[in-house]
Scaffold this motif. Structure first.
Motif, short mmCIF file in Angstrom:
data_model
loop_
_atom_site.label_atom_id
_atom_site.label_comp_id
_atom_site.label_asym_id
_atom_site.label_seq_id
_atom_site.Cartn_x
_atom_site.Cartn_y
_atom_site.Cartn_z
N ASP A 182 -2.60 6.33 -6.31
CA ASP A 182 -3.37 6.02 -5.10
C ASP A 182 -2.46 5.96 -3.87
O ASP A 182 -1.26 6.25 -3.94
CB ASP A 182 -4.17 4.74 -5.29
CG ASP A 182 -3.29 3.49 -5.47
OD1 ASP A 182 -2.10 3.54 -5.10
OD2 ASP A 182 -3.81 2.48 -5.97
N GLU A 183 -3.03 5.54 -2.75
CA GLU A 183 -2.27 5.52 -1.50
C GLU A 183 -1.12 4.52 -1.53
O GLU A 183 -0.24 4.56 -0.66
CB GLU A 183 -3.20 5.22 -0.32
CG GLU A 183 -3.87 3.86 -0.35
CD GLU A 183 -5.20 3.88 -1.10
OE1 GLU A 183 -6.03 3.00 -0.83
OE2 GLU A 183 -5.39 4.78 -1.94
N PHE A 184 -1.13 3.62 -2.49
CA PHE A 184 -0.01 2.68 -2.65
C PHE A 184 0.96 3.14 -3.74
O PHE A 184 1.89 2.41 -4.10
CB PHE A 184 -0.54 1.29 -2.99
CG PHE A 184 -1.49 0.74 -1.95
CD1 PHE A 184 -1.02 0.31 -0.72
CD2 PHE A 184 -2.86 0.67 -2.20
CE1 PHE A 184 -1.89 -0.18 0.23
CE2 PHE A 184 -3.73 0.18 -1.26
CZ PHE A 184 -3.25 -0.25 -0.03
N GLY A 185 0.74 4.33 -4.29
CA GLY A 185 1.60 4.86 -5.33
C GLY A 185 1.32 4.28 -6.69
O GLY A 185 2.10 4.48 -7.63
N GLN A 186 0.22 3.56 -6.85
CA GLN A 186 -0.06 2.85 -8.09
C GLN A 186 -0.89 3.69 -9.05
O GLN A 186 -1.64 4.58 -8.63
CB GLN A 186 -0.78 1.54 -7.78
CG GLN A 186 0.05 0.57 -6.94
CD GLN A 186 -0.72 -0.67 -6.54
OE1 GLN A 186 -1.94 -0.67 -6.46
NE2 GLN A 186 0.01 -1.74 -6.28
N TRP A 187 -0.72 3.39 -10.33
CA TRP A 187 -1.42 4.09 -11.41
C TRP A 187 -2.49 3.19 -12.00
O TRP A 187 -2.23 2.04 -12.34
CB TRP A 187 -0.41 4.48 -12.49
CG TRP A 187 -1.00 5.07 -13.75
CD1 TRP A 187 -1.73 6.21 -13.86
CD2 TRP A 187 -0.88 4.55 -15.08
NE1 TRP A 187 -2.07 6.44 -15.18
CE2 TRP A 187 -1.56 5.43 -15.94
CE3 TRP A 187 -0.26 3.43 -15.63
CZ2 TRP A 187 -1.64 5.23 -17.32
CZ3 TRP A 187 -0.32 3.21 -17.00
CH2 TRP A 187 -1.02 4.11 -17.84
N ASP A 188 -3.70 3.73 -12.12
CA ASP A 188 -4.80 3.02 -12.77
C ASP A 188 -5.10 3.73 -14.08
O ASP A 188 -5.64 4.84 -14.07
CB ASP A 188 -6.04 3.00 -11.88
CG ASP A 188 -7.20 2.24 -12.50
OD1 ASP A 188 -7.04 1.73 -13.64
OD2 ASP A 188 -8.26 2.15 -11.86
N PRO A 189 -4.75 3.12 -15.23
CA PRO A 189 -4.98 3.81 -16.51
C PRO A 189 -6.45 4.11 -16.79
O PRO A 189 -6.75 4.96 -17.62
CB PRO A 189 -4.41 2.83 -17.55
CG PRO A 189 -4.35 1.51 -16.86
CD PRO A 189 -4.13 1.80 -15.41
N LYS A 190 -7.37 3.43 -16.07
CA LYS A 190 -8.81 3.68 -16.27
C LYS A 190 -9.32 4.82 -15.38
O LYS A 190 -10.44 5.28 -15.55
CB LYS A 190 -9.60 2.41 -15.97
CG LYS A 190 -9.29 1.26 -16.92
CD LYS A 190 -10.10 0.03 -16.57
CE LYS A 190 -9.77 -1.13 -17.50
NZ LYS A 190 -10.52 -2.36 -17.14
N ASN A 191 -8.49 5.24 -14.44
CA ASN A 191 -8.90 6.30 -13.51
C ASN A 191 -8.08 7.55 -13.78
O ASN A 191 -7.19 7.91 -13.02
CB ASN A 191 -8.71 5.83 -12.06
CG ASN A 191 -9.16 6.88 -11.06
OD1 ASN A 191 -10.00 7.73 -11.35
ND2 ASN A 191 -8.60 6.83 -9.86
N GLN A 192 -8.39 8.21 -14.89
CA GLN A 192 -7.67 9.42 -15.26
C GLN A 192 -8.66 10.55 -15.51
O GLN A 192 -9.77 10.33 -16.00
CB GLN A 192 -6.82 9.19 -16.52
CG GLN A 192 -5.77 8.13 -16.33
CD GLN A 192 -4.76 8.13 -17.44
OE1 GLN A 192 -3.79 8.87 -17.42
NE2 GLN A 192 -4.98 7.29 -18.43
N ARG A 193 -8.24 11.74 -15.16
CA ARG A 193 -9.13 12.89 -15.26
C ARG A 193 -9.02 13.57 -16.61
O ARG A 193 -7.93 13.62 -17.19
CB ARG A 193 -8.77 13.89 -14.15
CG ARG A 193 -8.99 13.33 -12.76
CD ARG A 193 -8.20 14.09 -11.72
NE ARG A 193 -8.51 13.62 -10.37
CZ ARG A 193 -7.83 13.96 -9.29
NH1 ARG A 193 -6.80 14.80 -9.42
NH2 ARG A 193 -8.16 13.50 -8.11
N PRO A 194 -10.12 14.10 -17.12
CA PRO A 194 -10.05 14.85 -18.38
C PRO A 194 -9.23 16.12 -18.21
O PRO A 194 -9.21 16.71 -17.13
CB PRO A 194 -11.51 15.15 -18.70
CG PRO A 194 -12.20 15.12 -17.38
CD PRO A 194 -11.49 14.08 -16.56
N GLU A 195 -8.56 16.53 -19.27
CA GLU A 195 -7.75 17.75 -19.23
C GLU A 195 -8.13 18.64 -20.41
O GLU A 195 -7.32 18.92 -21.30
CB GLU A 195 -6.25 17.40 -19.25
CG GLU A 195 -5.82 16.70 -17.97
CD GLU A 195 -4.34 16.34 -17.95
OE1 GLU A 195 -3.81 16.12 -16.85
OE2 GLU A 195 -3.73 16.26 -19.03
#
Length: 331
Positions: A182-195
């Motif tokens: 996100d805009e703060f450089g943080q990772w949300d493990p629940k907000n990931q896109r399918p590949e």
């Protein structure tokens, strides 16, 4: 039709038949197994596909390069991906100030040899001007997050290639190949896109960026088998050598300016090597006689611990140490 003409036609038909028979005898059908890529070839092809696809979609990517084995393999793959053209983006290193001198020397030699642009974010600079404070345990790995995020913002990098692998640690096993920050450089493990079907989506809003891990599906054994096959040079720390070390928390730490033994920690001289080369204050060595890539492949294949689990004290702070740092913006 005259007799002469019939004879000529018969000879021509006979010659054609003979040629067809020769070609048929020479034809050997290729079985599906002959066309199948080896495991290393498949992993290499996937990684190069990711590098090319993402580099083509991003405006200002960079590649994390510390001189460690995973980043060295990443750089080798990027070189292959764009050969004979040069790598079209800079390399970024977050220097803790506690890195092994041998690794820094290798980093600089590699950058010069390949003609790369190196961007260095220095933890020491942040400590010197008061933006960061030393930790009580002396470990600087957790202090890399702020310099990393500032370097990404200052250079307007919209994507950063990293050498993370899923087998290293359980938090990294959760992450996709393309990871949105996100805009703060943080990772949300629940907000990931399918590949699905190797389709990767690096789209992001202004202020956001993506972290990209082309070797996610590799294991430590794969890395060493690839290094052996491609004959990739590494820093000498990865191979067995005699070193003054002391035992702490089940690890052999090297005696140095940032890792000093306590009174109850006797110094010994042992034959050791490093499976990973991070901050000297929290990266341990393993006893090993392995002096060649082939020796290391055998040794790693028999190991029951990943390199981070066996040699990184910073990952032992808590069960969720890595995930907590990743949520803050760490690699």
């Amino acid at each position: 039709m005259t007799t002469t003409t019939k004879t000529a036609h018969a000879q021509a038909d006979s010659t054609t038949s003979a040629d067809d028979a020769t070609q048929a005898a020479a034809y050997v059908p290729v079985s599906s197994s002959d066309r199948r890529l080896s495991q290393l070839d498949a992993l290499e092809a996937e990684a190069i596909l990711v590098i090319r696809e993402i580099a083509g979609e991003l405006e200002r990517p960079a590649l994390l390069f510390s001189g460690g084995k995973d980043s060295v393999v990443m750089l080798h793959l990027a070189t292959k991906a764009f050969w004979p053209a040069p790598i079209p983006f800079p390399v970024l290193h977050v220097d803790t100030g506690h890195n092994f001198p041998e690794v820094l020397a290798y980093r600089d030699e590699t950058v010069e040899r390949l003609g790369l642009r190196l961007v260095v974010a220095s933890v020491q600079d942040y400590i010197d001007d008061g933006r960061l404070r030393e930790r009580a345990d002396g470990t600087r790995n957790p202090l890399q997050t702020v310099p990393l995020l500032d370097a990404i913002n200052d250079n307007r990098f919209d994507g950063v290639f990293g050498g993370g692998r899923r087998d290293e640690e359980k938090a990294r096993a959760k992450e996709r190949i393309v990871s949105l920050r996100d805009e703060f450089g943080q990772w949300d493990p629940k907000n990931q896109r399918p590949e699905l079907w190797n389709l990767f989506n690096p789209r992001h809003r202004p202020g956001e960026h993506v972290r990209v891990f082309p070797i996610s599906n590799w294991t430590e054994v794969d890395i060493w088998r690839y290094i052996e096959r491609e004959d990739i040079p590494l820093a000498p720390l990865y191979y067995a050598h005699e070193r003054e070390v002391f035992r702490r928390d089940g690890m052999w730490l090297a005696v140095g300016p940032v890792s000093r033994p306590r009174d109850d920690e006797p110094v010994e001289r042992r034959l050791v090597r490093y499976r990973t080369v991070g901050d000297m204050s929290c990266t341990g060595a393993v006893e090993s006689p392995a002096t060649t890539n082939a020796d290391i492949v055998i040794e790693v294949a028999a190991s029951t611990l990943t390199e981070r689990g066996a040699t990184r004290a910073d990952d032992r702070i808590s069960e969720a140490a890595m995930e907590d740092r990743k949520k803050e913006g760490y690699f």
